[in-house]
Design a protein around this motif. Sequence first.
Motif, PDB file in Angstrom:
ATOM      1  N   UNK B  57       0.811  -1.213   0.000  1.00  0.00           N
ATOM      2  CA  UNK B  57       0.000   0.000   0.000  1.00  0.00           C
ATOM      3  C   UNK B  57       0.836   1.250   0.000  1.00  0.00           C
ATOM      4  N   UNK B  58       0.128   2.350   0.067  1.00  0.00           N
ATOM      5  CA  UNK B  58       0.763   3.665   0.084  1.00  0.00           C
ATOM      6  C   UNK B  58      -0.230   4.695  -0.404  1.00  0.00           C
ATOM      7  N   UNK B  59      -0.029   5.924   0.014  1.00  0.00           N
ATOM      8  CA  UNK B  59      -0.897   7.023  -0.393  1.00  0.00           C
ATOM      9  C   UNK B  59      -0.069   8.168  -0.924  1.00  0.00           C
ATOM     10  N   UNK B  60      -0.752   9.222  -1.346  1.00  0.00           N
ATOM     11  CA  UNK B  60      -0.071  10.287  -2.059  1.00  0.00           C
ATOM     12  C   UNK B  60       0.379  11.429  -1.148  1.00  0.00           C
ATOM     13  N   UNK B  61      -0.556  12.002  -0.419  1.00  0.00           N
ATOM     14  CA  UNK B  61      -0.309  13.318   0.155  1.00  0.00           C
ATOM     15  C   UNK B  61       0.747  13.298   1.242  1.00  0.00           C
ATOM     16  N   UNK B  62       0.767  12.234   2.022  1.00  0.00           N
ATOM     17  CA  UNK B  62       1.733  12.148   3.116  1.00  0.00           C
ATOM     18  C   UNK B  62       2.897  11.240   2.776  1.00  0.00           C
ATOM     19  N   UNK B  63       2.863  10.628   1.612  1.00  0.00           N
ATOM     20  CA  UNK B  63       3.815   9.574   1.323  1.00  0.00           C
ATOM     21  C   UNK B  63       3.276   8.222   1.757  1.00  0.00           C
TER      22      UNK B  63
END
Lengths: 149, 403
Positions: B57-63
């Motif tokens: 997984x992973x997201x954009x805004x916070x890394x």
Amino acid sequence: MTSSDAEVLERFPSVRLDHLNKRYYQGLLRHELLAGRCRACGTWHTPLRPICPSCWSTEVTPAPVSGRGTVHLLTFLHQGPPGVDYQGGFPLAAIELAEQSGLRVEATVVDCPRDRLRIGLEVELTWIDRDGAPWPAFRPRRAQHGTQP
Amino acid sequence: MTGRNPAKDQVAIAGVGLSPYARDRGATTELALLLEAAVAAIRDAGLTAADIDGVVGGGLLTGGIDPATVVSALGLPAVTWWTKVPPPIMNHLVAAVNAVWTGACEVALVYHSVYRVGGFSRSANADPFRRRAALGLPDGRAATGDGHTDAEPWSMHGSAGYAAWAGRYLAEFGASREDFGRIAINDRSNAAANPNAVLREPLTMAGYLGGRMVREPLCLYDMDVPVDGADAFVVTTAERARDLPSPPVLIHAATMGMTAPPQEHLAAGLEATGQPLAARDLRAKSDLWLDDIDLFFPYDGFTIVALRCFESYGFCGPGEAGAFLADNWDAVENRIKIKGRVPVNTHGGSLSEGGSQGAGHLREAVTQLRGQAGRRQVPGAQVALLTPGGFFFNAQGLVLRAG
């Protein structure tokens, strides 16, 4: 004259300078816009890279470009981080440099009425101040002034 | 590029979970959102912590949140494969499919979270904890490890690059902003039936054209809407998925595309970006194509991306997407229906449901192919085409089929 590491670090305090890109910013301090040039195959590249993206030679060196180019991409920013005037749209362009097809830098365009500023406009390098240090910008190429008032 | 696709239909999505999207979820954390979605997905698959042996997984805004944190917070007792990836969602899904197919794990938890930190909106700035969460995050190209670190207004990295290419598209093809507007209006019309969408009021063309200009020629309605929320998926073998309670959705073909130089200002042309490469590679891998699909999910983080998808994937020729949308517009429903049949971004997409880097598109596609989309359900939907990601660093493609 090339500035010292200490000077370039001091003049660009918010840039993530490293042992390669510092040469680009040292160029800015002496009003030179640098691009990578491969001594093996002659190809230019931006940004500075440790090897030539075309032939993988390590014989690459930063070299000044002529500063002539054309507006290849253009947007007008109406909001963003503080530091520039967004009233009416702050122009941000990708300038295709005369040295080579596809060789481009990102820059704002100055000294140009909004209705003249468009994709394809021929421009030349000039310098503006950004946070107390020289920063490259482009303006309409002077040779055009007589034909396009 | 290869047409090889040995994992075709061999790996399936067996669970989906959502932490609902909102413009502001208030006093919560990114990890809380992620775990809400993850627990829901694992339960939806009829599984428990002991069954999860892969995490990605992973997201954009916070890394994004590291798998180790997720393993810790969910108490996963035995994990044999994990990796952290940047969005869009196909970075996650391709990694999970490959891990399951090769035997690195049996059941992968896939998660994606979006959490507005300080700097992304007024409400995020008003929360001191969200401002704190933004501290130390790399800016602009620094996030890619490139030497030149500039962001807007001095660099085209990110949103400004899409605006700049949108401008060149208009100039090159004589297209109009109305062409972009149809993408935004279609999304909004679809969002009306999606309780998870944060923007559900109808949008007219006049309303679109009057939208506040942000990055010319892109206005407020051309750009995805920032939200808090999370999605999670459970990925396992098709064989295992068939024994689980939820209807399986098979990964038929999946791909990613990137070409040098990928930087926005250096890309050779829209015809030379990762998007058409992903389209070609997906075409080579898939037995199912445009005439076979019941649902189309062109990525719409920016309207220009979705508009160009119609050209890159071959629905029409270069510069013809505006006319194609006009020809395939259902005036009664005020939305796109390709050949009067195939709806587009049935959940409202990034522009109206909320920007989640394709995670929302993937959830909606799975929900539709399961026949669980309620008011939005496309009757008998069997095949979906998705194109998560943009032009430059993150073009991706996916064909899903009902299992």
